[in-house]
Design an enzyme around this catalytic site. Structure first.
Site, PDB file in Angstrom:
ATOM      1  N   PRO A 129      65.191  28.897  31.250  1.00  0.00           N
ATOM      2  CG  PRO A 129      65.460  31.221  31.072  1.00  0.00           C
ATOM      3  CD  PRO A 129      65.663  29.946  30.311  1.00  0.00           C
ATOM      4  N   GLY A 132      63.527  23.292  32.873  1.00  0.00           N
ATOM      5  CA  GLY A 132      64.681  22.642  33.483  1.00  0.00           C
ATOM      6  C   GLY A 132      64.581  21.136  33.355  1.00  0.00           C
ATOM      7  CB  ILE A 158      75.052  27.698  31.331  1.00  0.00           C
ATOM      8  CG1 ILE A 158      73.698  27.651  30.605  1.00  0.00           C
ATOM      9  CG2 ILE A 158      76.155  27.057  30.502  1.00  0.00           C
ATOM     10  CD1 ILE A 158      73.110  26.262  30.434  1.00  0.00           C
ATOM     11  NE  ARG A 268      83.712  21.028  72.163  1.00  0.00           N
ATOM     12  CZ  ARG A 268      83.766  22.227  72.680  1.00  0.00           C
ATOM     13  NH1 ARG A 268      84.948  22.837  72.811  1.00  0.00           N
ATOM     14  NH2 ARG A 268      82.668  22.850  73.066  1.00  0.00           N
ATOM     15  CD  GLN A 336      72.839  18.801  65.710  1.00  0.00           C
ATOM     16  OE1 GLN A 336      72.457  19.566  64.838  1.00  0.00           O
ATOM     17  NE2 GLN A 336      72.547  18.970  66.996  1.00  0.00           N
ATOM     18  N   GLY A 339      78.559  21.153  66.434  1.00  0.00           N
ATOM     19  CA  GLY A 339      77.777  22.060  67.269  1.00  0.00           C
ATOM     20  C   GLY A 339      77.869  23.488  66.747  1.00  0.00           C
ATOM     21  N   GLY A 340      78.097  24.423  67.655  1.00  0.00           N
ATOM     22  CA  GLY A 340      78.194  25.830  67.255  1.00  0.00           C
ATOM     23  C   GLY A 340      79.317  26.080  66.272  1.00  0.00           C
ATOM     24  CD  GLU A 363      75.183  16.717  35.036  1.00  0.00           C
ATOM     25  OE1 GLU A 363      74.606  16.089  34.139  1.00  0.00           O
ATOM     26  OE2 GLU A 363      76.195  17.399  34.843  1.00  0.00           O
ATOM     27  CB  THR A 365      65.498  17.546  40.460  1.00  0.00           C
ATOM     28  OG1 THR A 365      64.369  16.873  39.875  1.00  0.00           O
ATOM     29  CG2 THR A 365      65.606  18.951  39.897  1.00  0.00           C
TER      30      THR A 365
END
Length: 379
Positions: A129, A132, A158, A268, A336, A339-340, A363, A365
């Site tokens: 905790p 890290g 873990i 589309r 993106q 879109g929606g 593994e 940062t």
């Protein structure tokens, strides 16, 4: 879309074909349901193990498949393109098998056929905790108690906590710093080993991490893996290879996002033509595809160094850094493109976007990867 791969043997081509077949049969269409229910896919992992996919880079004599890392990583990539939680589970299990394989006693190594065959699932308990990225400062303590070790402390983040059959516990057996850390092997159900409630995660909800509380957990003396106070080296060796696994997961996830976005943009239509024909989106897709190809090339270059027995720590850090950053960028761009529709769970792009974020963290940062790389340049 099928990636045009150059593989070292015909056997490797057959293995990739098997992986695609298993992914289509066992994974396709299941990820969203498992993710929604938060159910760990243990039976699917067992099936992959019995098919030989959980011990790929380990020797056949130990129950593995004897495959070079460049092949194993492309299997991981293929799995990740169908379901990231499965690929990440395979990567973590492969990592968890390393201490016993590379440093285990003759008695411990008798476990390898079951470990590598997937009958036993592993966990790798390094983070805490409050510690890290600074793994050398871990505080979980193991003290001798006559016939073995008594271990107390808390491990955090873990993977497979509560699901694993065995746990690699990195704990302090000596003084401060890296030279006072050992690795102990503990079976699930060991008195004093208490996996906690799974974390509520942004992604990978079918395989969330959890804390593991160790409350005077006792293991016999023969559960020490490697030398006493030599555990930090074991941990770092395993992580070098594990970072390649996470990079492969990132490439697979990003490739899936590119393929899906390209297919959507081709179908589309707006203003009477496919949106892929508009330069703004066409060029975006081109950049996405190029970035994924570059990440794959960097990953395989590092893997070939490892396969050749040459130093690969820095190249593994570069591959993990670049591939996971690419996965985050490409999945963002895929949302993106849609879109929606990219914002709703009817399409997988929003899940891939959420999942990509964790790959920049696990593994080591990406800030730690940059630290490793920059220090190598000025050493």
């Amino acid at each position: 879309m099928t990636v045009d791969r150059i593989l070292p043997t015909e056997e490797a081509h057959d293995l990739l074909d098997l992986t695609r077949e298993l992914a289509t049969r066992e994974l396709a269409g299941k990820a969203d349901d498992y993710e929604r229910r938060g159910e760990f896919p243990r039976d699917i992992l067992r099936t992959l193990g019995r098919s030989g996919l959980l011990g790929l880079p380990y020797p056949e004599a130990d129950g593995g498949a004897g495959q070079p890392y460049e092949v194993y990583l492309q299997v991981l990539e293929t799995l990740a393109g169908h379901w990231l939680a499965i690929a990440e589970a395979v990567s973590v299990h492969t990592l968890a098998c390393y201490p016993v394989f590379a440093h285990g006693t003759e008695r411990q190594r008798k476990m390898l056929p079951d470990l590598l065959g997937g009958e036993l699932l592993g966990a790798y308990c390094l983070s805490e905790p409050q510690g890290g990225s600074d793994a050398a400062s871990l505080t979980t303590r193991a003290t001798r108690d006559g016939c073995g070790w008594s271990v107390s402390g808390t491990k955090a983040w873990i993977t497979h906590a509560g699901q694993a059959d065995f746990y690699n516990i990195f704990c302090r057996t000596g003084g401060d710093g890296a030279r006072g850390i050992s690795c102990l092997l503990a079976e699930a159900g060991t008195p004093g080993l208490h996996p906690q409630k799974p974390e509520r995660t942004m992604g990978l909800r079918s395989s969330p991490p959890a804390q593991v509380v160790l409350d005077n957990m006792h293991v016999d003396a023969d559960h020490l893996v490697g030398e006493e106070n030599g555990g930090f080296r074991i941990a770092m060796e395993a992580l070098d290879a594990g970072r390649l696994g996470i990079a492969a997961c990132a490439v697979g996830l990003a490739q899936a996002a590119v393929d899906y976005a390209a297919a959507y943009a081709s179908e589309r239509t707006q203003f009477g033509k496919p949106i892929a024909s508009f330069q703004g989106l066409g060029f975006l897709l081109a950049d996405m595809s190029t970035q994924v190809s570059a990440a794959r090339a960097l990953l395989l270059s590092a893997a070939r160094l490892k396969d050749a027995g040459r130093p690969f720590t820095i190249e593994a850090a570069k591959a993990k850094l670049f591939a996971t950053d690419v996965a985050m960028k490409v999945t963002t761009d895929a949302v993106q493109v849609l879109g929606g529709y990219g914002f709703v769970s009817d399409h997988p792009a929003e899940r891939w976007f959420r999942e990509a974020k964790v790959l920049q963290i696990v593994e080591g940062t990406n800030q730690i990867q940059r630290l490793v790389i920059s220090r190598s340049l000025t050493r």
